[in-house]
Motif scaffolding. Structure first.
Motif, PDB file in Angstrom:
ATOM      1  N   ALA A   1       0.795  -1.108   0.041  1.00 53.67           N
ATOM      2  CA  ALA A   1      -0.060  -0.032  -0.020  1.00 53.67           C
ATOM      3  C   ALA A   1       0.890   1.309   0.016  1.00 53.67           C
ATOM      4  N   ALA A   2       1.813   1.140   0.786  1.00 54.96           N
ATOM      5  CA  ALA A   2       2.713   2.438   0.893  1.00 54.96           C
ATOM      6  C   ALA A   2       3.397   2.659  -0.596  1.00 54.96           C
TER       7      ALA A   2
ATOM      8  N   LEU B   1       2.390   1.920  -3.433  1.00 54.52           N
ATOM      9  CA  LEU B   1       1.272   2.371  -4.298  1.00 54.52           C
ATOM     10  C   LEU B   1       0.963   3.717  -3.977  1.00 54.52           C
ATOM     11  N   ARG B   2       0.812   4.219  -2.563  1.00 53.13           N
ATOM     12  CA  ARG B   2       0.524   5.440  -2.146  1.00 53.13           C
ATOM     13  C   ARG B   2       1.578   6.483  -2.741  1.00 53.13           C
ATOM     14  N   ASN B   3       3.089   6.279  -2.597  1.00 51.32           N
ATOM     15  CA  ASN B   3       3.856   7.158  -3.102  1.00 51.32           C
ATOM     16  C   ASN B   3       4.032   7.050  -4.325  1.00 51.32           C
ATOM     17  N   ALA B   4       3.522   6.028  -5.189  1.00 53.97           N
ATOM     18  CA  ALA B   4       3.644   6.029  -6.637  1.00 53.97           C
ATOM     19  C   ALA B   4       2.246   7.223  -7.203  1.00 53.97           C
ATOM     20  N   GLY B   5       1.448   7.636  -6.042  1.00 54.38           N
ATOM     21  CA  GLY B   5       0.450   8.504  -6.499  1.00 54.38           C
ATOM     22  C   GLY B   5      -1.004   7.917  -6.368  1.00 54.38           C
TER      23      GLY B   5
ATOM     24  N   ARG C   1       2.878  -8.222  -9.140  1.00 57.75           N
ATOM     25  CA  ARG C   1       2.279  -7.194  -9.974  1.00 57.75           C
ATOM     26  C   ARG C   1       2.418  -5.944  -9.663  1.00 57.75           C
ATOM     27  N   LEU C   2       3.112  -5.636  -8.586  1.00 57.31           N
ATOM     28  CA  LEU C   2       3.279  -4.272  -8.196  1.00 57.31           C
ATOM     29  C   LEU C   2       4.212  -3.562  -9.191  1.00 57.31           C
ATOM     30  N   GLU C   3       5.291  -4.150  -9.824  1.00 53.24           N
ATOM     31  CA  GLU C   3       5.928  -3.515 -10.718  1.00 53.24           C
ATOM     32  C   GLU C   3       5.270  -2.926 -11.868  1.00 53.24           C
ATOM     33  N   PRO C   4       4.573  -3.740 -12.699  1.00 52.39           N
ATOM     34  CA  PRO C   4       3.730  -2.965 -13.631  1.00 52.39           C
ATOM     35  C   PRO C   4       2.839  -2.123 -13.498  1.00 52.39           C
ATOM     36  N   TYR C   5       2.219  -2.326 -12.190  1.00 49.01           N
ATOM     37  CA  TYR C   5       1.018  -1.519 -11.713  1.00 49.01           C
ATOM     38  C   TYR C   5       1.628   0.098 -11.425  1.00 49.01           C
ATOM     39  N   VAL C   6       2.965   0.212 -10.705  1.00 46.98           N
ATOM     40  CA  VAL C   6       3.612   1.363 -10.527  1.00 46.98           C
ATOM     41  C   VAL C   6       4.078   1.720 -11.655  1.00 46.98           C
ATOM     42  N   ALA C   7       4.514   1.118 -12.782  1.00 51.54           N
ATOM     43  CA  ALA C   7       4.877   1.958 -14.168  1.00 51.54           C
ATOM     44  C   ALA C   7       3.888   2.519 -14.651  1.00 51.54           C
TER      45      ALA C   7
ATOM     46  N   LEU D   1      11.077  -5.401  -5.938  1.00 51.01           N
ATOM     47  CA  LEU D   1      10.371  -4.856  -4.935  1.00 51.01           C
ATOM     48  C   LEU D   1      11.204  -3.922  -4.272  1.00 51.01           C
ATOM     49  N   GLU D   2      12.365  -4.427  -3.730  1.00 51.24           N
ATOM     50  CA  GLU D   2      12.986  -3.497  -3.024  1.00 51.24           C
ATOM     51  C   GLU D   2      13.595  -2.293  -3.788  1.00 51.24           C
ATOM     52  N   THR D   3      13.928  -2.553  -5.125  1.00 53.18           N
ATOM     53  CA  THR D   3      14.210  -1.592  -6.014  1.00 53.18           C
ATOM     54  C   THR D   3      13.232  -0.348  -6.349  1.00 53.18           C
ATOM     55  N   ILE D   4      12.038  -0.999  -6.277  1.00 53.05           N
ATOM     56  CA  ILE D   4      10.808   0.042  -6.353  1.00 53.05           C
ATOM     57  C   ILE D   4      10.803   0.803  -4.983  1.00 53.05           C
ATOM     58  N   ALA D   5      10.925   0.053  -3.814  1.00 53.23           N
ATOM     59  CA  ALA D   5      10.730   0.651  -2.671  1.00 53.23           C
ATOM     60  C   ALA D   5      11.770   1.672  -2.518  1.00 53.23           C
ATOM     61  N   GLU D   6      13.006   1.411  -2.832  1.00 53.42           N
ATOM     62  CA  GLU D   6      13.972   2.677  -2.813  1.00 53.42           C
ATOM     63  C   GLU D   6      13.724   3.923  -3.606  1.00 53.42           C
ATOM     64  N   GLU D   7      13.109   3.632  -4.692  1.00 53.53           N
ATOM     65  CA  GLU D   7      12.543   4.685  -5.556  1.00 53.53           C
ATOM     66  C   GLU D   7      11.667   5.589  -5.023  1.00 53.53           C
ATOM     67  N   TYR D   8      10.723   4.743  -4.232  1.00 53.07           N
ATOM     68  CA  TYR D   8       9.520   5.576  -3.792  1.00 53.07           C
ATOM     69  C   TYR D   8       9.659   5.792  -2.141  1.00 53.07           C
ATOM     70  N   VAL D   9      10.867   5.580  -1.794  1.00 55.31           N
ATOM     71  CA  VAL D   9      11.148   5.959  -0.292  1.00 55.31           C
ATOM     72  C   VAL D   9      10.227   5.112   0.458  1.00 55.31           C
ATOM     73  N   VAL D  10      10.260   3.810   0.444  1.00 52.68           N
ATOM     74  CA  VAL D  10       9.403   2.939   1.330  1.00 52.68           C
ATOM     75  C   VAL D  10      10.210   1.888   1.872  1.00 52.68           C
ATOM     76  N   GLU D  11      10.328   1.705   3.512  1.00 53.71           N
ATOM     77  CA  GLU D  11      11.083   0.926   3.911  1.00 53.71           C
ATOM     78  C   GLU D  11      10.636  -0.553   3.727  1.00 53.71           C
ATOM     79  N   SER D  12      11.416  -1.285   3.333  1.00 55.44           N
ATOM     80  CA  SER D  12      11.100  -2.963   2.973  1.00 55.44           C
ATOM     81  C   SER D  12      10.970  -3.600   4.368  1.00 55.44           C
TER      82      SER D  12
END
Length: 354
Positions: free
Chosen positions: A19-20, A22-26, A54-60, A338-349
């Motif tokens: 959720a975090a 997705l939230r930080n992705a807007g 599926r988070l990867e393509p959703y965030v994209a 997911l960790e790579t995405i989390a780093e980009e969107y400043v979310v703690e894994s």
């Protein structure tokens, strides 16, 4: 811990993590919570192809504008038992959950309620919605069309989507009887999000390459075969008619891919149905009959080499029971992404369980 060993996470922490991101992705509230819940539930049920992978393509899609990050879902009640819903190009889970919730309520008054959704995107597992109905003593049905990845029976080029269909029926067991199936031999997610990720070959009857020839290489599969030949092809056409054409959504051959064209909404359509059991029969009597059917099947002698006869949805129910106890399983390759995405969107894994 080995680099290939499955990681396990507390369901709540994994859901909060998703959720975090997705939230930080807007993606606005409550949409990010709904999508995260649906994804983690898929992983809990052992359907990793439709889980947090599926988070990867959703965030994209959110980043490029293909998914509306703040959709205004319009629910048009056309009659006492029918809805037409515009998802406003948001994630399919948001419109789908709201649609099924409304249909369950309507069916309590009318007996049967049906709804179609258009201008939508990938909606996850169909069972997510049908089991909502079963929890309320209703029979639920859900379908969606998706990008064309399946060849018609006798054809060589993709025209239909994997076009899944799900039905859930309440029982007194710890789980409803739930059929959730693609109308292709296998869901594409089993190939591009499971076999390809693990570098595994797939059965020859699963798909064909760009020349229409069978292949066991998941990287070369261009299209899937319909389940059971002509029968699965027929089911796929029915789903296309109800979810795609009846809703006024794109046909599967017009639906954009989840994995590219991130700036474009997929334009898929969904079909939902809720039948209130109490309108047709006393709930207790119906459940008793369902239980007798279950007992007959479970007591049936199994075939040689088969430990027991299982019910539709029983494998997933057992997986959920185990995973609630031991943690949600996530493939290490998926989690590294997911960790790579989390780093980009400043979310703690989240930390995996020991």
């Amino acid at each position: 811990m080995s680099q290939t060993e499955t990681l396990r996470f507390d369901p709540e922490s994994l859901e909060s993590f998703a959720a975090a991101i997705l939230r930080n992705a807007g993606l606005t509230a409550p949409h990010h919570d709904i999508v995260a819940e649906a994804l983690v539930r898929a992983d809990l049920r052992g359907v990793s192809s439709h889980g947090v992978a599926r988070l990867e393509p959703y965030v994209a899609h959110l980043d490029a504008g293909g998914f509306n990050s703040d959709p205004e879902i319009d629910i048009d009640e056309r009659s006492e038992g029918a809805l037409v819903v515009d998802a406003d190009n948001g994630p399919g889970q948001s419109a789908g959950k709201r649609t099924m919730e409304r249909l369950i309520s309507m069916s309590k008054r009318t007996g049967v309620a049906v709804g179609v959704v258009r201008n939508s995107n990938h909606f996850g597992t169909a069972a997510y919605y049908t089991e909502m109905a079963a929890d309320e003593d209703c029979i639920g049905m859900a379908m969606t069309n998706v990008p064309a990845e399946v060849i018609p029976f006798g054809g060589r080029e993709p025209y239909l989507g994997t076009n899944p269909i799900a039905v859930s029926v309440p029982s007194s067991q710890e789980f409803p009887i739930t059929l959730d199936m693609a109308t292709s031999v296998v869901a594409m997610g089993k190939i591009d999000h499971v076999a390809a990720e693990k570098g595994e070959q797939v059965p020859e009857n699963w798909g064909v390459d760009d020349q229409g020839e069978p292949t066991t290489d998941p990287e070369k599969i261009n299209a899937l075969r319909p389940l059971g030949g002509a029968k699965g092809y027929g089911l796929g056409v029915v789903v296309e008619l109800l979810a795609g054409l009846l809703s006024g959504a794109n046909h599967s051959v017009e639906v954009s891919s989840l994995y590219d064209e991130f700036e474009t909404s997929m334009g898929v359509g969904h079909f939902y149905l809720s039948i209130d059991v109490a309108t047709l029969r006393t709930v207790g009597e119906f459940i008793a009959d369902v239980d007798r059917l279950i007992e007959d099947i479970k007591n049936m002698p199994s075939d040689e080499g088969v430990p027991e006869v299982l019910l539709p949805g029983e494998i997933e129910a057992r997986a959920m029971e185990e995973n609630l106890e031991t943690g949600v399983p996530v493939d290490p390759n998926v989690f590294r992404k997911l960790e790579t995405i989390a780093e980009e969107y400043v979310v703690e894994s989240p930390s995996p369980r020991d």
